[in-house]
Write a protein that holds these residues in place. Structure first.
Motif, mmCIF file in Angstrom:
data_model
loop_
_atom_site.group_PDB
_atom_site.id
_atom_site.type_symbol
_atom_site.label_atom_id
_atom_site.label_comp_id
_atom_site.label_asym_id
_atom_site.label_seq_id
_atom_site.Cartn_x
_atom_site.Cartn_y
_atom_site.Cartn_z
ATOM 1 N N MET A 26 0.858 -1.204 0.000
ATOM 2 C CA MET A 26 0.000 0.000 0.000
ATOM 3 C C MET A 26 0.884 1.240 0.000
ATOM 4 N N SER A 27 0.611 2.141 -0.932
ATOM 5 C CA SER A 27 1.417 3.369 -0.984
ATOM 6 C C SER A 27 0.978 4.314 0.116
ATOM 7 N N ALA A 28 1.714 5.403 0.265
ATOM 8 C CA ALA A 28 1.382 6.426 1.266
ATOM 9 C C ALA A 28 0.018 7.032 0.966
ATOM 10 N N VAL A 29 -0.322 7.102 -0.307
ATOM 11 C CA VAL A 29 -1.614 7.663 -0.713
ATOM 12 C C VAL A 29 -2.328 6.612 -1.565
ATOM 13 N N PRO A 30 -3.118 5.725 -0.931
ATOM 14 C CA PRO A 30 -3.712 4.620 -1.698
ATOM 15 C C PRO A 30 -4.785 5.047 -2.674
ATOM 16 N N VAL A 31 -5.450 6.173 -2.383
ATOM 17 C CA VAL A 31 -6.618 6.548 -3.186
ATOM 18 C C VAL A 31 -6.542 7.995 -3.642
ATOM 19 N N TRP B 181 -10.593 9.503 6.124
ATOM 20 C CA TRP B 181 -9.408 10.220 6.594
ATOM 21 C C TRP B 181 -9.199 10.005 8.096
ATOM 22 N N LYS B 182 -10.283 10.088 8.856
ATOM 23 C CA LYS B 182 -10.169 9.924 10.310
ATOM 24 C C LYS B 182 -9.830 8.490 10.695
ATOM 25 N N GLY B 183 -10.106 7.551 9.772
ATOM 26 C CA GLY B 183 -9.716 6.165 10.002
ATOM 27 C C GLY B 183 -8.234 5.938 9.745
ATOM 28 N N GLY B 184 -7.512 7.024 9.427
ATOM 29 C CA GLY B 184 -6.062 6.916 9.223
ATOM 30 C C GLY B 184 -5.673 6.640 7.780
ATOM 31 N N ASN B 185 -6.656 6.611 6.880
ATOM 32 C CA ASN B 185 -6.377 6.384 5.463
ATOM 33 C C ASN B 185 -6.129 7.715 4.777
ATOM 34 N N ARG B 186 -5.154 7.768 3.920
ATOM 35 C CA ARG B 186 -4.822 9.016 3.240
ATOM 36 C C ARG B 186 -5.443 9.034 1.856
ATOM 37 N N LEU B 187 -5.730 10.220 1.367
ATOM 38 C CA LEU B 187 -6.151 10.367 -0.025
ATOM 39 C C LEU B 187 -5.896 11.783 -0.486
ATOM 40 N N VAL B 188 -5.969 11.965 -1.776
ATOM 41 C CA VAL B 188 -5.938 13.296 -2.377
ATOM 42 C C VAL B 188 -7.237 13.435 -3.149
ATOM 43 N N MET B 189 -7.885 14.574 -2.988
ATOM 44 C CA MET B 189 -9.146 14.797 -3.687
ATOM 45 C C MET B 189 -8.947 15.810 -4.824
ATOM 46 N N VAL B 190 -9.656 15.553 -5.916
ATOM 47 C CA VAL B 190 -9.654 16.459 -7.071
ATOM 48 C C VAL B 190 -11.113 16.763 -7.380
ATOM 49 N N HIS B 191 -11.452 18.039 -7.637
ATOM 50 C CA HIS B 191 -12.847 18.330 -7.957
ATOM 51 C C HIS B 191 -12.977 19.224 -9.176
ATOM 52 N N GLY B 192 -14.201 19.238 -9.711
ATOM 53 C CA GLY B 192 -14.527 20.093 -10.845
ATOM 54 C C GLY B 192 -15.483 21.190 -10.435
ATOM 55 N N GLY B 193 -16.197 21.739 -11.424
ATOM 56 C CA GLY B 193 -17.138 22.820 -11.144
ATOM 57 C C GLY B 193 -17.841 23.321 -12.390
ATOM 58 N N ALA B 194 -17.902 22.460 -13.430
ATOM 59 C CA ALA B 194 -18.388 22.903 -14.741
ATOM 60 C C ALA B 194 -19.805 23.476 -14.712
ATOM 61 N N GLU B 195 -20.672 22.823 -13.955
ATOM 62 C CA GLU B 195 -22.078 23.238 -13.994
ATOM 63 C C GLU B 195 -22.260 24.639 -13.404
ATOM 64 N N ALA C 41 4.277 16.034 1.171
ATOM 65 C CA ALA C 41 4.679 16.811 2.348
ATOM 66 C C ALA C 41 3.443 17.312 3.100
ATOM 67 N N LEU C 42 2.427 17.750 2.358
ATOM 68 C CA LEU C 42 1.189 18.209 3.003
ATOM 69 C C LEU C 42 0.540 17.059 3.759
ATOM 70 N N ILE C 43 0.448 15.902 3.097
ATOM 71 C CA ILE C 43 -0.181 14.738 3.718
ATOM 72 C C ILE C 43 0.579 14.303 4.963
ATOM 73 N N GLU C 44 1.899 14.322 4.876
ATOM 74 C CA GLU C 44 2.708 13.945 6.050
ATOM 75 C C GLU C 44 2.503 14.918 7.209
ATOM 76 N N SER C 45 2.125 16.162 6.889
ATOM 77 C CA SER C 45 1.817 17.135 7.949
ATOM 78 C C SER C 45 0.378 17.000 8.445
ATOM 79 N N GLY C 46 -0.346 16.002 7.945
ATOM 80 C CA GLY C 46 -1.721 15.780 8.416
ATOM 81 C C GLY C 46 -2.761 16.588 7.669
ATOM 82 N N LEU C 47 -2.394 17.118 6.503
ATOM 83 C CA LEU C 47 -3.312 17.974 5.743
ATOM 84 C C LEU C 47 -3.866 17.231 4.531
ATOM 85 N N LEU C 48 -5.170 17.374 4.294
ATOM 86 C CA LEU C 48 -5.825 16.751 3.145
ATOM 87 C C LEU C 48 -5.790 17.690 1.939
#
Lengths: 272, 272
Positions: A1-6, A29-43, A149-156
């Motif tokens: 499992m990588s540092a950022v699985p999802v 996230w609170k379960g200790g799983n890391r992720l990076v989120m990407v979002h749109g906004g077209a509508e 680096a952000l994730i390691e500092s606890g930031l999503l």
């Protein structure tokens, strides 16, 4: 499992269950799983740009792909909606849920970098045109070390277009494909793409025709099934898989617990 | 000399020489000097909110201070303008100049955190009113470690309101006072505040009446001289000095090399 699985990509449609997405991501996230989120906004962009007197215009390329005409004025409204309204809206939801999120565009820290297209060949009213003042391009490079680096500092990290051109200009890039590059750069196992459909549909818009499983080797054959915006998602999935992401899941973003449901295999799971 | 010797606050007025500010900051940064930039966007916000059908409204407190009425709709337009348009505009300028900037609001990573006002007492048409649905507050805590980590990675932080309330809501805060807290939290020696005047004027708007030098111990006495927006700047200066910042410089943001000129003492220099 990588540092950022999802890596999770969330569309910008009004029918999306924004609060349910935020709650589910916060649970993960609170379960200790890391992720990076990407979002749109077209509508929402279509709505605001119309109100500001610059209604959206779409271009059709010679190969049949549709993209937003992004002249300088559109780009500036794009930034207002994606980086201002949508991005800070997501960050605020997470802050209210006790998750310390950081909202960034691809321009910030050159998180997403790639070439700006110097000319776009389009077909309009049967005529071929070349457009040179468009601010679009594609992501080729991801600043993974800043994200880690952000994730390691606890930031999503919560990311959104635009990206940075090689020269440093803001450029409109496809969010699904940017998410695919981000997943690959972070060594993520899974890319989840939530939108306002349950997944890839064999007979759009019949939601009963959901395709539950596609092998990585067969994804290219499904491009012809994809309608409209889904074409870019299939392209993004293909790119993610070719760059080492193990699976891509297209799933429904209109339901409760959309991330958990997707990770449990509800939707279209692409991979071996 | 601290790791971050200078915090620079730049107003949002149309008369500001945005490109000259960016070029001067880039020159400073490329010389190996670190700084954190804070910017506003009030003038453009008035324009966009009027176009979107929510023209600005200002409140006068019982003590005579003026502030923007920030209901939920105004807050959302505020984020579009400050975090979307203005912030990404600054980041793009820096990227084009070869400086890897990162644009963040105070909500991101809770860079700026403080209490939301639960009630605002105002005077309107001679009557006293209490407003409870306003999204304003003030900065009490700065996430200095995130800012220092970004700077150590070679990234220039570009900050803008809103801040995060203690509960995690987005709140409108005064940019000058937020810059003062940031300077103090980073142990900065100097806070530079650029706006569309040459400094504090004894007889506003007579630019020939510039006050060149004010001792830290005498700053409170100059509150009565400050007009309009300058009142918050004097308050911010007073707070910065009381928290250990050695000097605050009010200087002209409409000129070439505005940062160099300010640091050379052109403007109103406050400190001992």
């Amino acid at each position: 499992m990588s540092a950022v699985p999802v890596v999770l990509k969330v569309g910008g449609g009004a029918s999306l269950a924004h609060d349910a997405v935020a709650a589910d991501v916060a649970w993960w996230w609170k379960g200790g799983n890391r992720l990076v989120m990407v979002h749109g906004g077209a509508e929402f962009l279509n709505d605001i740009s119309t109100k500001l007197g610059a209604p959206p215009e779409f271009l059709t390329s010679e190969s049949g792909h549709t993209s937003r005409r992004t002249d300088r004025r559109t780009l500036e409204i794009f930034e207002m909606v994606y980086c201002g309204s949508m991005n800070k809206g997501w960050v605020e939801r997470f802050q209210l849920l006790g998750v310390n999120a950081v909202g960034l565009s691809g321009l910030d820290g050159r998180i997403w970098e790639g070439p700006r297209k110097d000319a776009i060949r389009v077909v309009k009213d049967g005529r071929r045109l070349v457009i040179r003042d468009d601010y679009t391009g594609r992501v080729e490079k991801v600043n993974a070390s800043l994200l880690l680096a952000l994730i390691e500092s606890g930031l999503l990290p919560v990311l959104t277009p635009p990206a940075a051109s090689t020269e440093g200009e803001a450029i409109n890039v496809d969010g699904d494909r940017a998410a695919a590059f981000t997943a690959a750069a972070l060594g993520a196992h899974t890319l989840v793409i939530l939108s306002n459909v349950p997944g890839l549909l064999a007979r759009f818009p019949d939601e009963g025709s959901l395709i539950p499983r596609i092998r990585a080797s067969e994804i290219a054959g499904f491009m012809s099934v994809a309608e409209g915006r889904m074409k870019k998602k299939v392209l993004g999935a293909e790119e993610a898989l070719s760059m080492g992401v193990a699976r891509v899941i297209f799933a429904d973003g209109r339901v409760e617990q959309p991330l958990q449901r997707a990770l449990a295999g509800h939707g279209t799971v692409i991979g071996d």
